[in-house]
Structures are given as C-alpha cells and as structure tokens.
Design a protein around this motif. Structure first.
Motif, PDB file in Angstrom:
ATOM      1  N   UNK A   1       0.832  -1.209   0.000  1.00 41.64           N
ATOM      2  CA  UNK A   1       0.000   0.000   0.000  1.00 41.64           C
ATOM      3  C   UNK A   1       0.862   1.252   0.000  1.00 41.64           C
ATOM      4  N   UNK A   2       1.843   1.282   0.890  1.00 41.18           N
ATOM      5  CA  UNK A   2       2.702   2.461   0.991  1.00 41.18           C
ATOM      6  C   UNK A   2       3.413   2.722  -0.344  1.00 41.18           C
TER       7      UNK A   2
ATOM      8  N   UNK B   1       1.800   0.055  14.226  1.00 40.46           N
ATOM      9  CA  UNK B   1       0.467  -0.185  14.780  1.00 40.46           C
ATOM     10  C   UNK B   1      -0.504  -0.588  13.682  1.00 40.46           C
ATOM     11  N   UNK B   2      -0.352   0.036  12.518  1.00 41.27           N
ATOM     12  CA  UNK B   2      -1.197  -0.334  11.382  1.00 41.27           C
ATOM     13  C   UNK B   2      -1.002  -1.802  11.037  1.00 41.27           C
TER      14      UNK B   2
ATOM     15  N   UNK C   1      -2.749  -3.913  13.612  1.00 39.70           N
ATOM     16  CA  UNK C   1      -4.211  -3.895  13.503  1.00 39.70           C
ATOM     17  C   UNK C   1      -4.681  -4.777  12.355  1.00 39.70           C
ATOM     18  N   UNK C   2      -4.005  -4.688  11.226  1.00 44.45           N
ATOM     19  CA  UNK C   2      -4.379  -5.522  10.080  1.00 44.45           C
ATOM     20  C   UNK C   2      -4.188  -6.996  10.435  1.00 44.45           C
TER      21      UNK C   2
ATOM     22  N   UNK D   1      -4.369  -8.317  13.462  1.00 41.39           N
ATOM     23  CA  UNK D   1      -5.420  -8.698  14.407  1.00 41.39           C
ATOM     24  C   UNK D   1      -6.724  -8.983  13.666  1.00 41.39           C
ATOM     25  N   UNK D   2      -7.028  -8.166  12.664  1.00 40.31           N
ATOM     26  CA  UNK D   2      -8.228  -8.394  11.857  1.00 40.31           C
ATOM     27  C   UNK D   2      -8.143  -9.746  11.159  1.00 40.31           C
TER      28      UNK D   2
ATOM     29  N   UNK E   1      -8.917 -12.739  13.301  1.00 40.66           N
ATOM     30  CA  UNK E   1     -10.340 -12.931  13.582  1.00 40.66           C
ATOM     31  C   UNK E   1     -11.109 -13.277  12.312  1.00 40.66           C
TER      32      UNK E   1
ATOM     33  N   UNK F   1     -11.306 -11.386   9.508  1.00 38.74           N
ATOM     34  CA  UNK F   1     -11.799 -10.247   8.736  1.00 38.74           C
ATOM     35  C   UNK F   1     -10.654  -9.715   7.888  1.00 38.74           C
TER      36      UNK F   1
ATOM     37  N   UNK G   1      -8.308  -7.624   5.561  1.00 40.01           N
ATOM     38  CA  UNK G   1      -8.113  -6.209   5.291  1.00 40.01           C
ATOM     39  C   UNK G   1      -7.116  -6.161   4.151  1.00 40.01           C
TER      40      UNK G   1
ATOM     41  N   UNK H   1      -9.348  -2.933   0.379  1.00 40.44           N
ATOM     42  CA  UNK H   1      -9.971  -2.281   1.533  1.00 40.44           C
ATOM     43  C   UNK H   1      -9.031  -1.242   2.141  1.00 40.44           C
TER      44      UNK H   1
ATOM     45  N   UNK I   1      -9.056   1.847   0.186  1.00 46.47           N
ATOM     46  CA  UNK I   1     -10.256   2.633   0.437  1.00 46.47           C
ATOM     47  C   UNK I   1     -10.082   3.471   1.702  1.00 46.47           C
ATOM     48  N   UNK I   2      -9.552   2.833   2.741  1.00 42.86           N
ATOM     49  CA  UNK I   2      -9.306   3.568   3.981  1.00 42.86           C
ATOM     50  C   UNK I   2      -8.272   4.670   3.754  1.00 42.86           C
ATOM     51  N   UNK I   3      -7.258   4.360   2.969  1.00 44.26           N
ATOM     52  CA  UNK I   3      -6.179   5.327   2.757  1.00 44.26           C
ATOM     53  C   UNK I   3      -6.690   6.572   2.035  1.00 44.26           C
TER      54      UNK I   3
END
Lengths: 222, 222
Positions: free
Chosen positions: A115-116, A133-134, A137-138, A140-141, A144, A146, A148, A152, A155-157
């Motif tokens: 992405x970067x 941290x990003x 978080x990705x 961790x998703x 579970x 989900x 990312x 997606x 889209x957030x970026x």
DNA sequence: GTCGATTGGAGAGTGGCACTATCCAATAAT
DNA sequence: ATTATTGGATAGTGCCACTCTCCAATCGAC
C-alpha cells in the motif's frame, strides 16, 4: 493570574496543576517572589492542550512531555518540528505495535508495504509508531477472519488522505510556525474522537437502513 | 483443547484466561470432570475478540462484558442486537462525554444538533455515548480556538458515511445474525486503529508536501 | 507590626484496574 | 503409587494519574 485563578478558569484542580508543573508539562509561572508566581493566558492555553493530550488522547504523561518538547523546540525547522511531534504522538492502540511474528503478521506487513509503495508514501516507514500499529491492527483483523486486503486498505487510505488535507488546510491558515506545530498536535488528537464518533453514528444509521427494525409488537406478552 | 493449549494458541497467559473466565468474558469450557474442561475453536475466537476489545479498544472489562452479552443475546432481533452492542461500546474518548456546560459546550451542542438534522441521522440522538462525546470533542476544539463549524463537521460526516458503508458491506456478506453482530463489534473496534494510523501517515505525507524540508546542510557546525 | 489565610513546592499516599502469583484439592499421566 | 497438571478461589502486584499533607514564605486586614 495566580494558580487559584488558573485552576478556576481551566477547571483543573490546583493539585493537578502543581503535578503538571512538577512533571514539566506546564512551564513555570513568572516568579514574583519566593512564594508567588504569575501565570498568563499562554499557561491557560497550554493547560488545555495538556488536558487534551492526556485525557482525550490518553497519552502517558511522559509522552506528553516529549510531544510538548518538540512543540516548543525553536531550534528545529518547521518540517522537523512537525515531524518530531507527529512521531512522538503515541499510537492509537498500544498493544498492537509489538505484535507477534506469525503468519498473519507477515501477511499484514506485506500488505501495508505494498500500500505504501502504491501510494508513494515514504515519510513514515517501517519502524514508525503509526506504521507498526497499522501492521498490528491488520494482523489482528486477519486473525479474527476479517480480511483487510489491498482494496480495503486503499479505500481507507483515500479517506485518510481526505482527512489529512482537511487538517493541513486549517494548519496553513495559521501564521507562525509555533502555532502550526501546536495546531498539528491538537488537531491530530482532537479530531480523532470527532471522526470516530461520527463513524459510529453513521454506522448506526446505515445499519438501521439495511437491517430495519421489525414491526413493533406493542405490549405483546413476550 | 485444554487451557494450556488455548493459552499457547492465543498467546494469552493461562492466569489471564482464568481471569476472563471468572469475569464472564469467556464462557466456561465443557466440563469433562471435576477438574478438567475442554475448550473449542469458539473459545479461541472469543478470546481473540476479548483481547481486541480490551487491548485495542481500551475497553474496561465490565464494558466488554456488557458488549459481549449483547452479542450473545439470542432473544433480541438483529436490529436491536446491533443497536445494543453499538450503544454499549465505550466512547473513543472518555473524559469528553461529561464536559462542562460552558459557552463552548452549548455552541458545540447546537452545531452537532444541526448536523444531525441536516443529515437526517436519528438513530443515536442526544444521550447516546457517541453523540455526547462528539459534542465534548467539538467543545474542546472550540476552547483551544480551533473551530469545528458546520462545514467542517459535514466534511467529517461524509467521510464517516463512506467508512460506515465499507463496514456494512462487509457485514452483509456474513450469513448468520450472530456472525454479523460479532463482526459489527469487531470491525467497529479494529478498524479504528487502521483508520487513525493511516490518517497519521497521510498527515505526514501531506505535511512533507506542503512544508518541505529545507536543503540539507550536512555536517554544519550548528 | 501582627496574625490568620493563601501560595507554591516537595514527597508520600490513594484509587482504579488489568492482570498475576499462590494455594489447594482432584484428577490425569506414567 | 506417585508425580505433574488442571481448574478454581483468593489475595497481591504494578502501573499511573492524580491527590493529600505538610511547610515555610508571603500577602492582606486590622
């Protein structure tokens, strides 16, 4: 203005103001005598900022001290002052930054790196708090279930870019570098709850639209 | 799977798992004998969710229990299960919700009310955690001299809508209501750091673009 | 001037809270 | 049979933002 008035106008107890003075979060007032000091409007303002960083941004006192040191550091040029302050800001979700190095983490790291590269973002690379941290978080998703993925994240970026432009527009209206650095810190921290609350309200609306309430059965026996 | 394995696979110490069991965040395992219990994949999954809520979402244990109770409440219809869970989620910035009632707070409340009316949002009105925290955040910005007027709020709200649609799209792909409610909670919490980190990275980029570094003076004497 | 009230400063103490260490009896493993 | 492990209950730990307590210097009223 003496401490009692500073306390009254800010709503912060004098004991807490003393604590902030001791911790170096608030510069000492102008000494009038051995036991008297005068505080000005700038102390009131700084006190509001400190409260925002600590209570809204949930920032540890030690971190707030570092951030404020960067805000006050006149020896740095604007670019670096903004950079140091931004780097010192604690990540929004501590406990994610130092995640384990499992499959999910590696995949996440790759996705973020891609992405970067695509966006051409290179100011804050791997190693910076926000970047790490990003990744966490990705990961961790993913754990579970989900995903990312790149789509997606992109889209957030895009949304993040829009938000960043909004903040920087406001920053450019300010005159002095000192004001801009302070604003940069304050807006980074204080716009977060604005955004997150609006997101939750928007989620509730969108959720109600897509999953409407069933017809009400008034006073039904169960 | 017994507790040792649950601990190994989740990375959570057994003492902490016991603590979560005691606090009712994790349902008890299937009792095999007086001193043995078996845990399944669903326990592993729930444990990940609990960790996400507490460590990423910084949610107090008691609040996490409430949220999970809503997630598990089979007696509610989908609309209300989603609603209860969303309502129980703690606000992103506690300490803002119960702000003072000064001029800034009143102005902020009016601005937020106007925004909600314009957008037609009425699921979560005044009194809801998200709404009250939003008012507090706008008031805090005003006290520091950073206006968050209708125009700016609307800009944020549009972004929030976009984010909400992204989440709800993902939610609709899931089959059971139970999955959707759990996903709603998980995505609300775990997408926050994703968004906030990307925002900080975007800010750094945009900042570097608008305030470029001065030409480097290598090894200069100061 | 005098004397009570206030101020600023310093150190120790408090409260909340997520976790963790310690025991213990029952059971599983060998 | 014997040792290790498990689950459960209880009390304790560590962290950290804040707050209490005390003290000497000083201000203000009389």
């Amino acid at each position: 203005m003496r401490m009692a008035e500073l306390s009254a106008r800010s709503g912060v107890p004098t004991a807490t103001i003393k604590f902030y003075l001791r911790e170096g979060l608030l510069p000492p007032g102008e000494r009038l005598s051995a036991t008297q000091a005068a505080y000005g409007e700038e102390h009131l303002r700084r006190l509001s900022l400190v409260r925002a960083l600590i209570q809204v941004g949930r920032m540890p006192v030690a971190t707030a001290r570092e951030v404020l040191a960067a805000v006050d550091d006149e020896t740095l040029d604007q670019h670096n002052r903004l950079g140091v302050a931004a780097w010192a800001l604690p990540s929004p979700a501590p406990g994610l930054a130092a995640g384990e190095d499992d499959e999910a983490a590696r995949t996440a790291r790759r996705a973020v790196g891609t992405l970067m590269a695509e966006l051409g973002w290179e100011e804050f690379g791997p190693g910076s708090p926000a970047y790490e941290t990003l990744v966490g978080a990705v990961a961790a998703l993913a754990r579970l279930g989900y995903p990312c993925d790149a789509a997606r994240l992109t889209r957030f970026a895009r949304v993040a870019e829009e938000l960043a432009r909004t903040d920087l527009d406001l920053l450019e209206e300010l005159e002095s570098t000192a004001e801009q650095v302070e604003a940069s810190v304050a807006l980074t921290v204080l716009h977060e709850p604005v955004l997150l609350c609006l997101r939750r309200l928007a989620q509730a609306e969108e959720s109600a639209r897509r999953f409407p309430a069933p017809p009400e059965r008034r006073a039904g026996p169960g």
